[in-house]
Design an enzyme around this catalytic site. Structure first.
Site, PDB file in Angstrom:
ATOM      1  N   ARG A 117      26.912  45.146  39.865  1.00  0.00           N
ATOM      2  CA  ARG A 117      26.793  45.276  38.414  1.00  0.00           C
ATOM      3  C   ARG A 117      26.033  44.088  37.837  1.00  0.00           C
ATOM      4  NH1 ARG A 117      25.593  45.610  34.224  1.00  0.00           N
ATOM      5  NH2 ARG A 117      26.607  46.181  32.271  1.00  0.00           N
ATOM      6  N   TYR A 118      26.381  42.882  38.302  1.00  0.00           N
ATOM      7  CA  TYR A 118      25.745  41.652  37.817  1.00  0.00           C
ATOM      8  C   TYR A 118      24.751  41.182  38.871  1.00  0.00           C
ATOM      9  CZ  TYR A 118      29.827  41.764  34.762  1.00  0.00           C
ATOM     10  OH  TYR A 118      30.799  42.149  33.864  1.00  0.00           O
ATOM     11  N   ARG A 121      25.774  38.686  42.064  1.00  0.00           N
ATOM     12  CA  ARG A 121      27.005  38.871  42.823  1.00  0.00           C
ATOM     13  C   ARG A 121      27.316  40.351  42.980  1.00  0.00           C
ATOM     14  NH1 ARG A 121      27.246  37.251  37.677  1.00  0.00           N
ATOM     15  NH2 ARG A 121      29.065  37.594  36.339  1.00  0.00           N
ATOM     16  N   CYS A 130      46.970  48.576  48.316  1.00  0.00           N
ATOM     17  CA  CYS A 130      47.631  47.384  47.777  1.00  0.00           C
ATOM     18  C   CYS A 130      49.096  47.457  48.171  1.00  0.00           C
ATOM     19  CB  CYS A 130      47.570  47.356  46.255  1.00  0.00           C
ATOM     20  SG  CYS A 130      45.903  47.288  45.626  1.00  0.00           S
ATOM     21  N   CYS A 134      50.145  47.938  40.665  1.00  0.00           N
ATOM     22  CA  CYS A 134      50.419  47.469  39.311  1.00  0.00           C
ATOM     23  C   CYS A 134      50.094  48.613  38.365  1.00  0.00           C
ATOM     24  CB  CYS A 134      49.547  46.265  38.978  1.00  0.00           C
ATOM     25  SG  CYS A 134      49.393  45.108  40.340  1.00  0.00           S
ATOM     26  N   CYS A 137      46.605  48.922  36.573  1.00  0.00           N
ATOM     27  CA  CYS A 137      45.387  48.717  37.380  1.00  0.00           C
ATOM     28  C   CYS A 137      44.158  49.359  36.731  1.00  0.00           C
ATOM     29  CB  CYS A 137      45.571  49.290  38.769  1.00  0.00           C
ATOM     30  SG  CYS A 137      44.152  48.987  39.840  1.00  0.00           S
ATOM     31  N   ARG A 139      41.388  49.974  38.321  1.00  0.00           N
ATOM     32  CA  ARG A 139      40.536  50.659  39.295  1.00  0.00           C
ATOM     33  C   ARG A 139      41.236  51.893  39.854  1.00  0.00           C
ATOM     34  NH1 ARG A 139      38.131  46.129  42.530  1.00  0.00           N
ATOM     35  NH2 ARG A 139      36.786  45.833  40.722  1.00  0.00           N
ATOM     36  N   ASP A 298      42.266  46.766  30.446  1.00  0.00           N
ATOM     37  CA  ASP A 298      41.282  47.851  30.317  1.00  0.00           C
ATOM     38  C   ASP A 298      41.977  49.170  29.961  1.00  0.00           C
ATOM     39  OD1 ASP A 298      38.987  46.324  30.988  1.00  0.00           O
ATOM     40  OD2 ASP A 298      39.631  46.338  33.079  1.00  0.00           O
ATOM     41  N   ASP A 335      36.315  43.686  29.170  1.00  0.00           N
ATOM     42  CA  ASP A 335      35.296  44.464  29.863  1.00  0.00           C
ATOM     43  C   ASP A 335      34.883  45.590  28.936  1.00  0.00           C
ATOM     44  OD1 ASP A 335      34.057  44.337  32.560  1.00  0.00           O
ATOM     45  OD2 ASP A 335      36.066  43.619  33.085  1.00  0.00           O
ATOM     46  N   LYS A 342      31.296  42.281  31.153  1.00  0.00           N
ATOM     47  CA  LYS A 342      32.286  41.450  30.475  1.00  0.00           C
ATOM     48  C   LYS A 342      31.709  40.825  29.215  1.00  0.00           C
ATOM     49  CE  LYS A 342      34.642  40.016  34.728  1.00  0.00           C
ATOM     50  NZ  LYS A 342      33.744  40.605  35.739  1.00  0.00           N
TER      51      LYS A 342
HETATM   52  C1  LIG Z   1      34.104  40.946  36.904  1.00  0.00           C
HETATM   53  C2  LIG Z   1      33.164  41.397  37.899  1.00  0.00           C
HETATM   54  C3  LIG Z   1      32.473  40.480  38.715  1.00  0.00           C
HETATM   55  C4  LIG Z   1      32.694  38.990  38.647  1.00  0.00           C
HETATM   56  O1  LIG Z   1      32.344  38.459  37.430  1.00  0.00           O
HETATM   57  P1  LIG Z   1      32.563  36.893  37.149  1.00  0.00           P
HETATM   58  O2  LIG Z   1      32.333  36.749  35.700  1.00  0.00           O
HETATM   59  O3  LIG Z   1      31.577  36.170  38.003  1.00  0.00           O
HETATM   60  O4  LIG Z   1      33.952  36.557  37.557  1.00  0.00           O
HETATM   61  C5  LIG Z   1      31.571  40.988  39.607  1.00  0.00           C
HETATM   62  N1  LIG Z   1      31.318  42.314  39.719  1.00  0.00           N
HETATM   63  C6  LIG Z   1      31.970  43.222  38.963  1.00  0.00           C
HETATM   64  C7  LIG Z   1      31.644  44.654  39.127  1.00  0.00           C
HETATM   65  C8  LIG Z   1      32.919  42.790  38.033  1.00  0.00           C
HETATM   66  O5  LIG Z   1      33.576  43.706  37.282  1.00  0.00           O
HETATM   67  S1  SF4 Z   2      45.648  45.349  39.804  1.00  0.00           S
HETATM   68 FE1  SF4 Z   2      45.125  47.207  40.983  1.00  0.00          FE
HETATM   69  S2  SF4 Z   2      43.821  46.475  42.672  1.00  0.00           S
HETATM   70 FE2  SF4 Z   2      44.892  44.682  41.815  1.00  0.00          FE
HETATM   71  S3  SF4 Z   2      46.722  44.452  43.099  1.00  0.00           S
HETATM   72 FE3  SF4 Z   2      47.314  45.648  41.310  1.00  0.00          FE
HETATM   73  S4  SF4 Z   2      47.057  47.806  41.954  1.00  0.00           S
HETATM   74 FE4  SF4 Z   2      45.944  46.521  43.429  1.00  0.00          FE
END
Ligand SMILES: *Cc1c(COP(=O)(O)O)cnc(C)c1O
Ligand code: SF4
Length: 399
Positions: A117-118, A121, A130, A134, A137, A139, A298, A335, A342
């Site tokens: 995305r960025y 990284r 997991c 949580c 979550c 995701r 989120d 986000d 972000k």
């Molecule tokens: C949050 C995130 C990161 C890391 O972002 P930082 O600001 O460097 O901590 C990298 N990739 C994705 C897809 C993210 O959601």
């Molecule tokens: S927030 Fe989501 S990915 Fe992170 S530990 Fe909890 S369940 Fe797993």
């Protein structure tokens, strides 16, 4: 010495009748996870509506918790940790905004397990498993679907993408929780990533120090050290999660030369008070874990009841400002839904602008003005061009 105390290690729940050795064994913790209503009923008095949710909620999002994490909240109906691990009837009703993939991650999947995305990284979804799911979550589109470790082809595909994009300087190993994998698997993954010359930083995100600190061992720390620089990202949400055992493990990680950070999520009725955030942050900082993000929760499907309002989050930040060391202060970040990336919030103390003069009223009301030089006087450093090629590589890394 600090005046605060870490949480006492929870006693081994009596109904388990196991030895200390079993309790301290991370495999035991993972294999004996709470999954069903009957498992949770051994730790908590379930209300009738909580009991009904076990059938519906697992369809939306898997249910699982380590005995260790559950024991922190055992028999305490109002314990903050209970809210994090216990499925809630409100997961099943539609409310303000709910998205299965609030960060639009699916769109940024460059291979089946890699999100880019960025620019500089990329995030490797090494497992979807997991040891605690949580309830908030973000995701849920991926986590907890029992696909477990990425298949060899999936991993190869992700590594190939990273290899062919020299602008990627950092690989974030995430999931799911990467530390649910064995040391041998982790070692292999680190090894493969380190073979890629242009990758400078490896970041590892895990909630294991919170939900199963037993998993943090000298052997694991030696692996993290071997592939340095590896940055360790924790996810503590509440000071009550920092037991003496967890604290000892966090120190073990840092003692191996692994810089550590903490990302927390503001959760309604759990940690949304400045007194709690400061307590968490100062304990983390004392353990040499830098508070990094304080996330707005989120709008992940079924999380409305756990989300704070933006104004509540801003108020917490404002109340902390000036009273909490900059080292301990996490960045409040949201986000942007739909994959906007972000965005940070910080209190704005500017009150007025007149030509070159900017007026401020600071965090405790003291006023001052900053007189800015003219833009016409601004020059570029002569040696910036020494770094242009490096910079261009990163800026164009997604092309
Ligand atoms: C949050 C995130 C990161 C890391 O972002 P930082 O600001 O460097 O901590 C990298 N990739 C994705 C897809 C993210 O959601
Ligand atoms: S927030 Fe989501 S990915 Fe992170 S530990 Fe909890 S369940 Fe797993």
């Amino acid at each position: 010495m600090p005046l605060f105390k870490f949480e006492k290690n929870p006693p081994i729940p009596q109904h388990l009748s196991i030895t200390e050795n079993e309790w301290m064994n991370p495999q035991w913790q993972m294999q004996n996870a709470l999954k069903k209503e009957a498992d949770f009923a051994c730790y908590f008095d379930l209300q009738s509506d909580e009991s009904s949710v076990f059938h519906g909620a697992s369809d939306l999002f898997n249910i699982r918790c380590t005995p260790y994490y559950a024991s922190l909240a055992q028999n305490k109906p109002h314990h903050p940790i209970r809210k994090i691990l216990m499925p809630n009837t409100r997961e099943l009703v539609s409310e303000n905004q709910e998205m299965l993939d609030p960060l639009g991650e699916k769109r940024n999947l460059k291979s089946r397990r890699l999100i880019h995305r960025y620019s500089d990284r990329a995030l490797l979804l090494i497992t979807d498993f997991c040891s605690v799911y949580c309830r908030y979550c973000t995701r849920k589109h991926f986590t907890g679907q029992d696909q477990v470790l990425a298949k060899k082809e999936e991993l190869d595909e992700a590594l190939l993408y990273i290899k062919s994009h020299p602008g990627i300087k950092e690989v974030i190993i995430s999931g799911g929780d990467p530390l649910t994998l064995s040391d041998a698997v982790l070692d292999r993954v680190f090894f493969e990533i380190r073979k890629i010359e242009h990758v400078e930083i490896i970041r590892l995100g895990s909630r294991m120090p919170v939900v199963c600190p037993q998993r943090i061992t000298e052997d694991l720390c030696r692996i993290l050290k071997k592939y340095k620089p590896v940055y360790f990202m924790n996810h503590f949400n509440h000071p009550k999660e920092i037991t003496e055992l967890a604290a000892q493990k966090l120190e073990m990680i840092v003692d191996h030369g692994v810089p550590s950070f903490n990302q927390m999520v503001l959760l309604n009725g759990v940690n949304n008070h400045e007194a709690i955030v400061q307590a968490l942050s100062r304990r983390m900082l004392y353990l040499r874990v830098k508070p990094y993000y304080m996330f707005q929760c989120d709008p992940s499907k079924g999380t409305d009841y756990l989300r704070t309002s933006i104004s509540n989050s801003l108020k917490i930040q404002k109340n902390l400002w000036g009273h909490l060391s900059g080292l301990a202060m996490p960045n409040l970040a949201v986000d942007i839904p739909n994959g906007g990336g972000k965005t940070y919030y910080s209190p704005n103390f500017e009150t007025e602008r007149q030509d070159n003069t900017i007026f401020y009223r600071g965090w405790d009301g003291v006023e001052g003005a900053y007189v800015s030089p003219n833009d016409s006087e601004i020059i570029e450093p002569i040696d910036a061009e020494d770094y242009f090629s490096e910079w261009d590589l990163i800026r164009n890394s997604k092309k």
